[in-house]
Design a protein around this motif. Structure first.
Motif, short mmCIF file in Angstrom:
data_model
loop_
_atom_site.label_atom_id
_atom_site.label_comp_id
_atom_site.label_asym_id
_atom_site.label_seq_id
_atom_site.Cartn_x
_atom_site.Cartn_y
_atom_site.Cartn_z
N SER A 241 0.83 -1.19 0.00
CA SER A 241 0.00 0.00 0.00
C SER A 241 0.88 1.26 0.00
N VAL A 242 0.25 2.38 -0.27
CA VAL A 242 0.99 3.64 -0.40
C VAL A 242 1.66 4.02 0.93
N ASP A 243 0.93 3.85 2.03
CA ASP A 243 1.48 4.23 3.34
C ASP A 243 2.65 3.34 3.73
N VAL A 244 2.52 2.02 3.46
CA VAL A 244 3.60 1.09 3.81
C VAL A 244 4.85 1.39 2.99
N VAL A 245 4.70 1.64 1.69
CA VAL A 245 5.86 1.96 0.84
C VAL A 245 6.51 3.27 1.29
N ARG A 246 5.69 4.25 1.65
CA ARG A 246 6.23 5.53 2.11
C ARG A 246 7.03 5.36 3.40
N VAL A 247 6.54 4.53 4.32
CA VAL A 247 7.26 4.30 5.57
C VAL A 247 8.57 3.58 5.32
N LYS A 248 8.57 2.59 4.40
CA LYS A 248 9.83 1.88 4.09
C LYS A 248 10.87 2.82 3.49
N ASN A 249 10.43 3.67 2.58
CA ASN A 249 11.38 4.63 1.99
C ASN A 249 11.93 5.60 3.06
N ALA A 250 11.08 6.00 3.97
CA ALA A 250 11.55 6.88 5.04
C ALA A 250 12.55 6.17 5.94
N GLN A 251 12.34 4.88 6.23
CA GLN A 251 13.30 4.12 7.03
C GLN A 251 14.63 3.98 6.32
N ASN A 252 14.58 3.77 4.99
CA ASN A 252 15.85 3.66 4.24
C ASN A 252 16.61 4.98 4.24
N LEU A 253 15.87 6.09 4.20
CA LEU A 253 16.54 7.39 4.23
C LEU A 253 17.18 7.66 5.59
N LEU A 254 16.55 7.18 6.67
CA LEU A 254 17.07 7.42 8.01
C LEU A 254 18.01 6.32 8.48
N ASN A 255 18.25 5.28 7.66
CA ASN A 255 19.11 4.16 8.07
C ASN A 255 20.58 4.61 8.05
N GLU A 256 21.24 4.55 9.19
CA GLU A 256 22.64 4.97 9.28
C GLU A 256 23.56 4.01 8.55
N ARG A 257 23.22 2.73 8.54
CA ARG A 257 24.07 1.73 7.87
C ARG A 257 24.10 1.94 6.36
N LEU A 258 22.94 2.25 5.78
CA LEU A 258 22.91 2.51 4.33
C LEU A 258 23.48 3.88 3.99
N TYR A 259 23.35 4.83 4.93
CA TYR A 259 23.84 6.18 4.65
C TYR A 259 25.36 6.25 4.67
N ARG A 260 26.00 5.54 5.61
CA ARG A 260 27.46 5.56 5.74
C ARG A 260 28.01 4.20 5.30
N ILE A 261 28.31 4.05 4.02
CA ILE A 261 28.86 2.82 3.47
C ILE A 261 30.38 2.88 3.57
N GLY A 262 30.98 1.81 4.11
CA GLY A 262 32.43 1.77 4.26
C GLY A 262 33.17 1.73 2.93
N PRO A 263 34.38 2.23 2.89
CA PRO A 263 35.14 2.22 1.61
C PRO A 263 35.40 0.80 1.11
N GLU A 264 35.54 -0.17 2.02
CA GLU A 264 35.83 -1.54 1.56
C GLU A 264 34.64 -2.17 0.86
N ALA A 265 33.47 -1.55 0.98
CA ALA A 265 32.30 -2.12 0.30
C ALA A 265 32.28 -1.78 -1.18
N TYR A 266 33.04 -0.78 -1.60
CA TYR A 266 33.08 -0.41 -3.02
C TYR A 266 34.06 -1.31 -3.78
N LYS A 267 33.70 -1.73 -5.00
CA LYS A 267 34.57 -2.53 -5.87
C LYS A 267 35.49 -1.60 -6.64
N PHE A 268 36.80 -1.76 -6.42
CA PHE A 268 37.76 -0.85 -7.04
C PHE A 268 39.01 -1.65 -7.43
N THR A 269 39.50 -1.43 -8.62
CA THR A 269 40.71 -2.10 -9.14
C THR A 269 41.68 -1.03 -9.60
#
Length: 302
Positions: A241-269
């Motif tokens: 539903s619209v409300d559930v999707v909106r709440v999930k997107n808001a949680q992703n925006l406020l998630n500290e783990r997704l906001y601060r991704i460590g440098p080792e998580a990036y693929k680099f050669t």
């Protein structure tokens, strides 16, 4: 051990801070400092400074005939209360002689009789029971006047005519106000409001009936909610539903783990032949201690 004891004595607070009374000291009384202190204390003494004045001020003698002394004596006589009341006290001791026929006594008696209530009503009390000459109450003008004054002041007599007339009130039935009141009562009566005026018979295909049905359907709440009747009893999951999707997107925006991704998580050669990498390798070889030592050892062998 001796060295340790000596060190303990050096750091001992009790031995380091010796009280003044524990030291043996004898002051010399004839030193210049002591003599000077004694002389200063004598000079600063308030008692010695005023000693001569205290002795002289008790021996002052002023002649009695000086102007100041004479003026003081005259002032004392003028403000003396005893001398002011001397004549009055002597007159009180001699007594006084006041005759009964003195003017003041007569005046006081006359004033007392004028103000006396007994003297004021003496004549009235004498004529009580001696009034004869009138056959009835109406023949006495004073009594008639007293009765009239009592009626004027009586609240009962004042309202007597009103009490008689307030219960006698006639209102014609054809008065404009009465007729108007009856019509208003008929208009506001709930009984007459619910009476059927006519019994109408209408055909079902008349335009008025069709228009009225449409109007009733537009105003009907049952018709308005009839399209929701099929949804009663049907379960529904809120996932997606619209409300559930909106709440999930808001949680992703406020998630500290997704906001601060460590440098080792990036693929680099890294590219090994870039100028920067080649320059870094060359500098590392040049400053390497192992290479420097190897070249020196090869030179020494040769």
């Amino acid at each position: 051990m001796t060295r340790v004891k000596g060190a303990q004595d050096l750091v001992n607070e009790r031995l380091y801070r010796t009280r003044p009374e524990a030291l043996k000291f004898t002051s010399i009384v004839d030193t210049p400092e002591v003599v000077l202190a004694k002389a200063n204390s004598l000079q600063m003494s308030e008692r010695l400074y005023q000693e001569a004045w205290n002795k002289d001020k008790t021996n002052i003698s002023i002649p009695l005939d000086t102007p100041a002394m004479l003026q003081a004596q005259i002032n004392a006589l003028q403000i003396s209360n005893k001398l002011y009341q001397k004549d009055w006290d002597e007159a009180k001791q001699k007594g006084y002689d006041l005759r009964a026929d003195a003017i003041e006594i007569k005046h006081a008696k006359a004033s007392r009789e004028i103000a006396s209530e007994y003297k004021y009503k003496e004549g009235y009390r004498k004529q009580l029971g001696h009034h004869v000459g009138f056959r009835s109450l109406q023949d006495d003008p004073k009594l008639v006047w007293s009765i009239h004054a009592a009626k004027i002041q009586s609240d009962r007599e004042y309202k007597k005519a009103y009490e008689k007339s307030k219960g006698i009130y006639n209102t014609p039935l054809d008065m404009m106000s009465i007729v108007q009141a009856k019509k208003c009562q008929v208009l506001v009566s709930d009984v007459d409001y619910h009476n059927y005026l006519h019994q109408w018979t209408c055909l079902p295909d008349q335009n008025e009936v069709i228009q009225a049905k449409k109007a009733y359907e537009l105003q009907s709440d049952n018709v308005y909610k009839s399209d929701l009747e099929w949804m009663k009893g049907i379960g529904w999951l809120t996932e997606g539903s619209v409300d559930v999707v909106r709440v999930k997107n808001a949680q992703n925006l406020l998630n500290e783990r997704l906001y601060r991704i460590g440098p080792e998580a990036y693929k680099f050669t890294s590219i090994v032949d870039t100028p920067e990498v080649i320059l870094a390798k060359t500098n590392a070889v040049q400053i390497s201690q192992v290479s420097c030592c190897g070249s020196v050892s090869k030179r020494s062998l040769s």
